[in-house]
Design an enzyme around this catalytic site. Sequence first.
Site, PDB file in Angstrom:
ATOM      1  N   ASP A  56      70.264 138.020  30.152  1.00 15.56           N
ATOM      2  CA  ASP A  56      70.523 137.583  31.528  1.00 15.56           C
ATOM      3  C   ASP A  56      71.977 137.129  31.612  1.00 15.56           C
ATOM      4  OD1 ASP A  56      70.684 136.312  33.980  1.00 15.56           O
ATOM      5  OD2 ASP A  56      68.713 135.358  33.815  1.00 15.56           O
ATOM      6  N   HIS A  57      72.795 137.863  32.364  1.00 12.51           N
ATOM      7  CA  HIS A  57      74.229 137.580  32.411  1.00 12.51           C
ATOM      8  C   HIS A  57      74.554 136.307  33.185  1.00 12.51           C
ATOM      9  CE1 HIS A  57      78.132 138.575  31.240  1.00 12.51           C
ATOM     10  NE2 HIS A  57      78.217 139.839  31.621  1.00 12.51           N
ATOM     11  N   ARG A  58      73.581 135.723  33.870  1.00 18.33           N
ATOM     12  CA  ARG A  58      73.817 134.434  34.513  1.00 18.33           C
ATOM     13  C   ARG A  58      73.934 133.333  33.472  1.00 18.33           C
ATOM     14  NH1 ARG A  58      68.663 134.211  38.341  1.00 18.33           N
ATOM     15  NH2 ARG A  58      67.790 134.812  36.298  1.00 18.33           N
TER      16      ARG A  58
END
Length: 469
Positions: free
Chosen positions: A438-440
């Site tokens: 998850d790039h968040r």
Amino acid sequence: MSRIKEFPLPDLGEGLTEGEILKWLVNVGDTIELNQPIVEVETAKAAVEIPAKWAGQVSAIFHAEGETVEVGTPIIAIDTAPGAGPVDEPAGRPAPSAESLAAVTVAPAEGMVEPGMTGGGRTPVLVGYGPRTTAAKRRARRTDGSESKATGGSESKATGGSESKATGGAANGTVTVDRPLAKPPVRKLAKDLGVDLFALTGTGPNGSITREDVQEAVRPAAPTAAPVAATAASFGPDREQRIPVKGVRKLTAENMVASAFTAPHVTEFLTVDVTRSMRALDRLREMPDWRDVRVSPLLLVAKAVMAAIKRYPMINSTWAGEAIVVKEYVNLGIAAATERGLIVPNIKDAGRLTLRELADAMTALVTTAKEGRTSPADMSGGTFTITNVGVFGVDTGTPILPPGESAILAFGAVREMPWVHKGKVKPRQVTTLGLSFDHRIIDGELGSKFLRDVGAFLTDPEAALLAWG
């Protein structure tokens, strides 16, 4: 007070609203004990056995194998005092027969005594075993005049033109006949053969549909025979097959769509030489204490993940909107392909296990999953997942994150390939890892370092264990 009690489908955990009857473990007329398993039900998460809430004799089974039932709907009737004489019913109301009970569903109405209640009020019930608080959803009724209602002991016409008596066995209850009169095994046979019970005229007692009626309907000479159901194993006349989306597959589809369009996925790949890991596993298998243990490359991958998470805790976290929740414990999910679809049970607090304990836990997890006995609790609360696509001969993949997790690792097939080792090209055991995250939460640097460390562990597990502790 009636001694026949209706047993509703309980809430099997985490707000599940329905379940499919997989297999009945008892039959009408059987004497059962308290907490004896009576039915196997498949929910959106697992196949579980449900125990009896009361001891007694099975009076009726309301739903056939293969039917999907909403939580709170009665699935079986139990006579809690068999052999005690006639059932204590209101004056003028006869005791229901097994056939009539199997043909009706009881709709809660004003003044009705629901499961878990007595005439003077509600009694304590087990979690999920009480009466429903919402109106039951029902299928659309037929409008061709074949539908009728029966209350008390009055005579009514059941669908198909035959007459039957239906009482429902509940004081002051409203009973509605919304399906043809047939026993559960006959309903299952009709479903398997694709026969519409509404199109048949029963030749059994009280006009009930028998097994012979269903078999007659599918004989080639019968012009009104129903076509084979689209859910059958073979294709239909249009050379197409329709497979209902339900249970595990339905939940998986919903979760994957939600994850794919909620968390911004990034996937990185790393090809590593795992020759030393394979040799380490061979030595492990030769040890006396490990000869009865299932040892596979996935075991070292799991150990590598545990070691790398200790170095990069942010990998083991959840996006919670206004905060990122980093977890000290690691509930390690192992994706397992089963006959019911893909499930991801997890090993609780896997980071605290020794290598031997981890091996035993993984063996138990996979065995239970293959047998369809994984409980809903074992599939909840995962924090990091490994999917072993290598068992299918696949090099790697771009896995989708399980909901609530920030990373998932795909472990590809181990193959012998030409590899530059110590300045020379030699045949080596090689695999490819794929990490989706998850790039968040995880940026490229963190994801790359984590994947690099997992690869370094598998390249030389002994050195990694000595260096990392």
